[in-house]
Design a protein around this motif. Structure first.
Motif, short mmCIF file in Angstrom:
data_model
loop_
_atom_site.label_atom_id
_atom_site.label_comp_id
_atom_site.label_asym_id
_atom_site.label_seq_id
_atom_site.Cartn_x
_atom_site.Cartn_y
_atom_site.Cartn_z
N PRO A 1 -3.57 8.16 -1.31
CA PRO A 1 -2.34 7.47 -0.94
C PRO A 1 -2.55 5.96 -0.88
N GLY A 2 -1.61 5.21 -1.41
CA GLY A 2 -1.67 3.74 -1.33
C GLY A 2 -2.59 3.11 -2.36
N LEU A 3 -3.15 3.93 -3.28
CA LEU A 3 -4.04 3.34 -4.29
C LEU A 3 -3.23 3.07 -5.57
N ARG A 4 -3.34 1.83 -6.02
CA ARG A 4 -2.61 1.42 -7.23
C ARG A 4 -3.61 1.11 -8.34
N ILE A 5 -3.40 1.72 -9.49
CA ILE A 5 -4.27 1.45 -10.65
C ILE A 5 -3.59 0.44 -11.56
N PHE A 6 -4.34 -0.55 -12.00
CA PHE A 6 -3.81 -1.57 -12.91
C PHE A 6 -4.22 -1.20 -14.34
N GLY A 7 -3.21 -0.93 -15.17
CA GLY A 7 -3.52 -0.61 -16.57
C GLY A 7 -3.37 0.87 -16.84
N ALA A 8 -2.37 1.19 -17.65
CA ALA A 8 -2.14 2.60 -18.01
C ALA A 8 -1.89 2.69 -19.51
N VAL B 1 -12.49 1.95 -17.75
CA VAL B 1 -12.48 0.86 -16.78
C VAL B 1 -11.26 1.09 -15.90
N ILE B 2 -11.47 1.16 -14.58
CA ILE B 2 -10.32 1.40 -13.70
C ILE B 2 -10.28 0.29 -12.65
N SER B 3 -9.25 -0.55 -12.76
CA SER B 3 -9.04 -1.58 -11.74
C SER B 3 -8.03 -1.04 -10.75
N PHE B 4 -8.29 -1.27 -9.48
CA PHE B 4 -7.38 -0.71 -8.47
C PHE B 4 -7.37 -1.54 -7.20
N LEU B 5 -6.34 -1.31 -6.42
CA LEU B 5 -6.24 -1.87 -5.08
C LEU B 5 -5.75 -0.78 -4.16
N VAL B 6 -6.12 -0.87 -2.91
CA VAL B 6 -5.64 0.08 -1.91
C VAL B 6 -4.83 -0.71 -0.89
N ASP B 7 -3.62 -0.22 -0.61
CA ASP B 7 -2.73 -0.91 0.35
C ASP B 7 -3.47 -1.28 1.62
N GLY B 8 -3.33 -2.52 2.02
CA GLY B 8 -3.87 -2.94 3.31
C GLY B 8 -5.36 -3.28 3.27
#
Ligand code: PMP
Length: 413
Positions: free
Chosen positions: A327-334, A341-348
């Protein structure tokens, strides 16, 4: 080691890991999970050993000495050049050995572009370029009066090809394009774009840093004007890599660096340069490193690049599915065609905090802007975390990453 007659399903990938000494170390008391191969790849003992053996048994400078060690060193260095060239389906005498992609692109910028560009000309770059394929062009634009134009990307992180086509106007003299994005993993249709650019007289400079280590690359089939790659991301030593350029360019381009090795005759009145590629290889190179890169190419070829690609695609699919469940994990690039290569951010959670907590669990991911500020600006973020995979990673390691992120979320949340 395996051989190329194997398929990705029959290769014992776990046993291959034993070739990489660093992968068996512990970090903060936990087995290392190395997920930063897009930054630099780990080295198999075959590369480490040959580099070590060079210094122990053969060390001498190249191209100058008639003594035995000197001839052995020259022979091994030139044999590595041939191996690397064959691996990429190019002629060895069109391969300039450099310290990596950065030096290769700067060579094109200063030696090819600087004398040619004039006010009113344009250099077209994509939004997803690494700084190595942006900053040299800005320096050249400043000195020539040319301008930089940007080819944008879609929401999925793919190049907007239709827009790119309309941007290939007569002012555009150079197109700088990465084959694979180091942040989004997007694989660009470089052959198709180069064909289009060539029809319009635009010189193409392909950054192959993230492509060559992960998929079969046939530079001749791509049909570009210049192709840059870096050795340390393809299991080779740091400070190695190369630039392929069409022979006609190499002959027309003036040298970038002057010095020893790149000359035929030096007089104070006039110097006669050596033939390409030596004309662009002034000074003593990273001899042991290039020999090590030759061993890396042997290693990759023995596994087979198509097998490596298939293995990494399986790891990518598994990791994407598992990460998407957090939950809250966003992947950049689809992108439809995407490298592992998986770039991501997690809310907060700030990317650096997350990477620091993962490190405490022995998991190495990169956090930061990944030398791609314009891409970060596009997404409106300062940094992302990036897990980048190689064939030596395992499905268990991806589970460790997922568990590590879940744990970090509770600590940061
Ligand atoms: N281009 C891309 C796409 C890269 O990922 C990198 C390395 N991060 C580079 C260029 C620069 O490579 P090097 O530092 O080895 O010259």
């Amino acid at each position: 080691m395996t051989n190329a007659t194997n398929t990705a399903d029959t290769i014992d990938w776990k046993t291959l890991r034993d070739d990489f000494p660093v992968l068996s170390r512990q970090v903060h008391g936990k087995p290392l999970v190395y997920l930063d191969s897009a930054n630099t790849a780990q080295k198999p003992r075959q590369v480490i050993d040959i580099t070590d053996a060079f210094y122990r048994e053969h060390n001498a400078n190249i191209s100058r000495s008639v003594h035995t060690l000197g001839m052995e060193a020259t022979e091994a260095y030139e044999a590595a050049r041939k191996k690397i060239a064959a691996f990429l389906n190019i002629r060895a005498d069109e391969l300039v050995l450099t310290s990596g992609t950065t030096q290769a692109i700067n060579l094109v910028a200063y030696s090819f572009a600087l004398p040619r560009l004039k006010p009113g000309d344009a250099i077209l770059l994509t939004r997803m370029e690494h700084h190595a394929n942006i900053v040299p062009w800005q320096l050249i634009a400043e000195r020539t009066g040319a301008t930089i134009r940007v080819a944008e990307i879609t929401a999925d992180g793919e190049l907007d090809i239709a827009a790119l086509r309309t941007q290939m106007t007569p002012e555009v003299k150079i197109l700088g394009l990465t084959q694979v994005s180091n942040v989004l993993g997007t694989v660009n249709p470089v052959a198709e774009i180069c064909r289009e650019a060539r029809r319009r007289g635009i010189a193409t400079v392909i950054d192959g840093s993230q492509a060559v280590p992960h998929r079969p690359v046939d530079i001749t089939a791509i049909g570009c004007d210049f192709y840059a790659f870096t050795g340390h991301k393809m299991l080779g030593p740091t400070g190695t890599g190369g630039l392929w350029a069409r022979r006609e360019h190499l002959e027309a381009m003036p040298p970038f660096f002057g010095g020893g090795e790149m000359i035929r005759e030096v007089r104070f009145e006039k110097t006669v340069f050596n033939d390409p590629p030596h004309k662009f290889e002034a000074g003593t190179p990273n001899i042991a490193g290039v020999i090590g890169l030759g061993a890396a190419v042997d290693y990759l070829s023995a596994i087979g690049m198509a097998n490596i690609e298939a293995r990494e695609q399986a790891l990518l699919a598994y990791a994407t599915e598992k990460l998407a469940q957090i939950p809250g994990l966003r992947i950049f690039g689809a992108a439809k065609e995407k490298a592992a290569v998986i770039s991501f951010l997690v809310d907060g959670a700030h990317a650096h905090d997350l990477a620091t907590l993962l490190d405490l669990d022995g998991i190495a991911v990169r956090s930061g802007h990944h030398c791609a500020h314009p891409l970060m600006q596009h997404f409106g973020v300062a940094a992302t975390c990036r897990a980048s995979l190689a064939f030596y990673n395992t499905f268990d390691e991806i589970d460790r990453l997922v568990a590590g992120i879940a744990k970090a979320r509770t600590l940061l949340g």
